[in-house]
Design a protein around this motif. Structure first.
Motif, PDB file in Angstrom:
ATOM      1  N   UNK A  79      50.383 -15.272   0.532  1.00 40.27           N
ATOM      2  CA  UNK A  79      51.501 -15.175   1.459  1.00 40.27           C
ATOM      3  C   UNK A  79      52.062 -13.763   1.579  1.00 40.27           C
ATOM      4  N   UNK A  80      52.027 -12.998   0.506  1.00 38.55           N
ATOM      5  CA  UNK A  80      52.555 -11.632   0.585  1.00 38.55           C
ATOM      6  C   UNK A  80      51.692 -10.764   1.500  1.00 38.55           C
ATOM      7  N   UNK A  81      50.386 -10.836   1.343  1.00 43.57           N
ATOM      8  CA  UNK A  81      49.487 -10.078   2.211  1.00 43.57           C
ATOM      9  C   UNK A  81      49.668 -10.519   3.661  1.00 43.57           C
ATOM     10  N   UNK A  82      49.805 -11.810   3.855  1.00 42.55           N
ATOM     11  CA  UNK A  82      49.994 -12.342   5.207  1.00 42.55           C
ATOM     12  C   UNK A  82      51.306 -11.842   5.808  1.00 42.55           C
ATOM     13  N   UNK A  83      52.349 -11.745   5.009  1.00 44.59           N
ATOM     14  CA  UNK A  83      53.636 -11.243   5.505  1.00 44.59           C
ATOM     15  C   UNK A  83      53.503  -9.796   5.969  1.00 44.59           C
ATOM     16  N   UNK A  84      52.752  -9.000   5.242  1.00 49.27           N
ATOM     17  CA  UNK A  84      52.547  -7.606   5.644  1.00 49.27           C
ATOM     18  C   UNK A  84      51.715  -7.530   6.920  1.00 49.27           C
ATOM     19  N   UNK A  85      50.743  -8.421   7.045  1.00 48.25           N
ATOM     20  CA  UNK A  85      49.965  -8.459   8.298  1.00 48.25           C
ATOM     21  C   UNK A  85      50.873  -8.839   9.468  1.00 48.25           C
ATOM     22  N   UNK A  86      51.746  -9.815   9.259  1.00 48.80           N
ATOM     23  CA  UNK A  86      52.674 -10.212  10.315  1.00 48.80           C
ATOM     24  C   UNK A  86      53.585  -9.059  10.716  1.00 48.80           C
ATOM     25  N   UNK A  87      54.074  -8.312   9.725  1.00 48.16           N
ATOM     26  CA  UNK A  87      54.936  -7.163  10.020  1.00 48.16           C
ATOM     27  C   UNK A  87      54.171  -6.127  10.831  1.00 48.16           C
ATOM     28  N   UNK A  88      52.926  -5.872  10.454  1.00 47.00           N
ATOM     29  CA  UNK A  88      52.099  -4.909  11.190  1.00 47.00           C
ATOM     30  C   UNK A  88      51.864  -5.388  12.624  1.00 47.00           C
ATOM     31  N   UNK A  89      51.597  -6.678  12.786  1.00 48.42           N
ATOM     32  CA  UNK A  89      51.375  -7.241  14.116  1.00 48.42           C
ATOM     33  C   UNK A  89      52.623  -7.124  14.980  1.00 48.42           C
ATOM     34  N   UNK A  90      53.773  -7.416  14.400  1.00 41.31           N
ATOM     35  CA  UNK A  90      55.031  -7.337  15.145  1.00 41.31           C
ATOM     36  C   UNK A  90      55.283  -5.910  15.622  1.00 41.31           C
ATOM     37  N   UNK A  91      55.079  -4.935  14.740  1.00 37.11           N
ATOM     38  CA  UNK A  91      55.299  -3.543  15.134  1.00 37.11           C
ATOM     39  C   UNK A  91      54.279  -3.086  16.175  1.00 37.11           C
ATOM     40  N   UNK A  92      53.024  -3.471  15.997  1.00 39.69           N
ATOM     41  CA  UNK A  92      51.993  -3.095  16.978  1.00 39.69           C
ATOM     42  C   UNK A  92      52.318  -3.686  18.349  1.00 39.69           C
ATOM     43  N   UNK A  93      52.737  -4.947  18.368  1.00 38.90           N
ATOM     44  CA  UNK A  93      53.106  -5.570  19.647  1.00 38.90           C
ATOM     45  C   UNK A  93      54.341  -4.913  20.255  1.00 38.90           C
ATOM     46  N   UNK A  94      55.289  -4.485  19.430  1.00 40.73           N
ATOM     47  CA  UNK A  94      56.476  -3.793  19.951  1.00 40.73           C
ATOM     48  C   UNK A  94      56.087  -2.478  20.613  1.00 40.73           C
ATOM     49  N   UNK A  95      55.177  -1.745  19.997  1.00 44.13           N
ATOM     50  CA  UNK A  95      54.730  -0.475  20.586  1.00 44.13           C
ATOM     51  C   UNK A  95      53.950  -0.742  21.875  1.00 44.13           C
ATOM     52  N   UNK A  96      53.090  -1.752  21.861  1.00 45.10           N
ATOM     53  CA  UNK A  96      52.342  -2.084  23.082  1.00 45.10           C
ATOM     54  C   UNK A  96      53.282  -2.530  24.203  1.00 45.10           C
ATOM     55  N   UNK A  97      54.319  -3.262  23.863  1.00 42.53           N
ATOM     56  CA  UNK A  97      55.304  -3.657  24.872  1.00 42.53           C
ATOM     57  C   UNK A  97      56.036  -2.438  25.416  1.00 42.53           C
ATOM     58  N   UNK A  98      56.354  -1.483  24.541  1.00 42.12           N
ATOM     59  CA  UNK A  98      57.008  -0.249  24.994  1.00 42.12           C
ATOM     60  C   UNK A  98      56.091   0.543  25.921  1.00 42.12           C
ATOM     61  N   UNK A  99      54.818   0.566  25.607  1.00 44.05           N
ATOM     62  CA  UNK A  99      53.856   1.261  26.462  1.00 44.05           C
ATOM     63  C   UNK A  99      53.761   0.589  27.841  1.00 44.05           C
ATOM     64  N   UNK A 100      53.739  -0.727  27.854  1.00 47.88           N
ATOM     65  CA  UNK A 100      53.682  -1.452  29.121  1.00 47.88           C
ATOM     66  C   UNK A 100      54.953  -1.210  29.922  1.00 47.88           C
ATOM     67  N   UNK A 101      56.100  -1.254  29.266  1.00 45.30           N
ATOM     68  CA  UNK A 101      57.371  -1.002  29.951  1.00 45.30           C
ATOM     69  C   UNK A 101      57.416   0.415  30.511  1.00 45.30           C
ATOM     70  N   UNK A 102      56.914   1.379  29.749  1.00 48.60           N
ATOM     71  CA  UNK A 102      56.898   2.762  30.224  1.00 48.60           C
ATOM     72  C   UNK A 102      55.997   2.898  31.442  1.00 48.60           C
ATOM     73  N   UNK A 103      54.875   2.205  31.436  1.00 44.71           N
ATOM     74  CA  UNK A 103      53.976   2.248  32.595  1.00 44.71           C
ATOM     75  C   UNK A 103      54.652   1.628  33.816  1.00 44.71           C
ATOM     76  N   UNK A 104      55.379   0.540  33.602  1.00 41.55           N
ATOM     77  CA  UNK A 104      56.062  -0.112  34.726  1.00 41.55           C
ATOM     78  C   UNK A 104      57.215   0.752  35.240  1.00 41.55           C
ATOM     79  N   UNK A 105      57.934   1.435  34.338  1.00 30.36           N
ATOM     80  CA  UNK A 105      58.997   2.352  34.778  1.00 30.36           C
ATOM     81  C   UNK A 105      58.410   3.491  35.585  1.00 30.36           C
ATOM     82  N   UNK A 106      57.254   3.979  35.149  1.00 31.99           N
ATOM     83  CA  UNK A 106      56.582   5.047  35.878  1.00 31.99           C
ATOM     84  C   UNK A 106      56.117   4.600  37.250  1.00 31.99           C
ATOM     85  N   UNK A 107      55.965   3.287  37.418  1.00 31.51           N
ATOM     86  CA  UNK A 107      55.510   2.746  38.703  1.00 31.51           C
ATOM     87  C   UNK A 107      56.546   2.924  39.799  1.00 31.51           C
TER      88      UNK A 107
END
Length: 161
Positions: free
Chosen positions: A76-104
């Motif tokens: 469970x500890x390793x899985x929690x760290x994977x979840x944290x990494x996934x959440x941060x990666x998705x947050x950055x990808x969402x920011x990138x998508x939002x930035x692309x849409x703002x640039x539109x």
């Protein structure tokens, strides 16, 4: 420091399997750059200079689509760290998508919708070629699955962030 972060993101797939805590720290640092506002805008611009490669590196932080890892028993500890990494990666990808849409607003909307991050998100939402569920649905099921030792999981998750 930015070169080291970029190199660590380049090793995301291997790090995800061997050292999820290190991957969580790497994605947390990346997300912190994006949350840094104008003070860290230069660092974010450097990451954005190679959008397709940035998205590929962040996608490597997410669960594999072959379901091999989702069925495996992990602690469970390793899985929690994977979840944290996934959440941060998705947050950055969402920011990138939002930035692309703002640039539109000043550029072509088609260009923004075909950005590397938007294309990745579209792939995750599409059904698999073999008729299987979309990656996003598989991931949601994984993220919502009850854990064996909730106390260990929540403690690890709080240490991950």
């Amino acid at each position: 420091a930015l070169d080291s972060l970029w190199a660590c993101l380049g090793e995301a797939e291997a790090t995800r399997a061997s050292n999820p805590r290190a991957l969580a720290a790497t994605t947390r640092a990346t997300a912190a750059l994006y949350a840094g506002g104008r003070a860290l805008a230069g660092a974010v611009s450097v990451l954005r200079s190679r959008p397709a490669e940035l998205v590929a590196r962040l996608e490597a932080c997410l669960p594999p689509l072959n379901d091999a890892e989702t069925d495996a028993e992990t602690d469970d500890e390793a899985e929690a760290h994977r979840f944290a990494a996934e959440a941060d990666a998705l947050a950055v990808l969402a920011a990138e998508t939002a930035a692309a849409m703002r640039g539109a607003e000043t550029e072509s909307r088609v260009e923004a919708e075909s950005s590397a991050a938007a294309a990745a998100m579209a792939r995750w939402c599409a059904r698999r070629a073999d008729g299987g569920e979309s990656a996003l649905l598989v991931w949601l099921r994984r993220w919502l699955k009850p854990r064996r030792a909730a106390g260990v999981f929540s403690a690890a998750r709080s240490r991950a962030h």
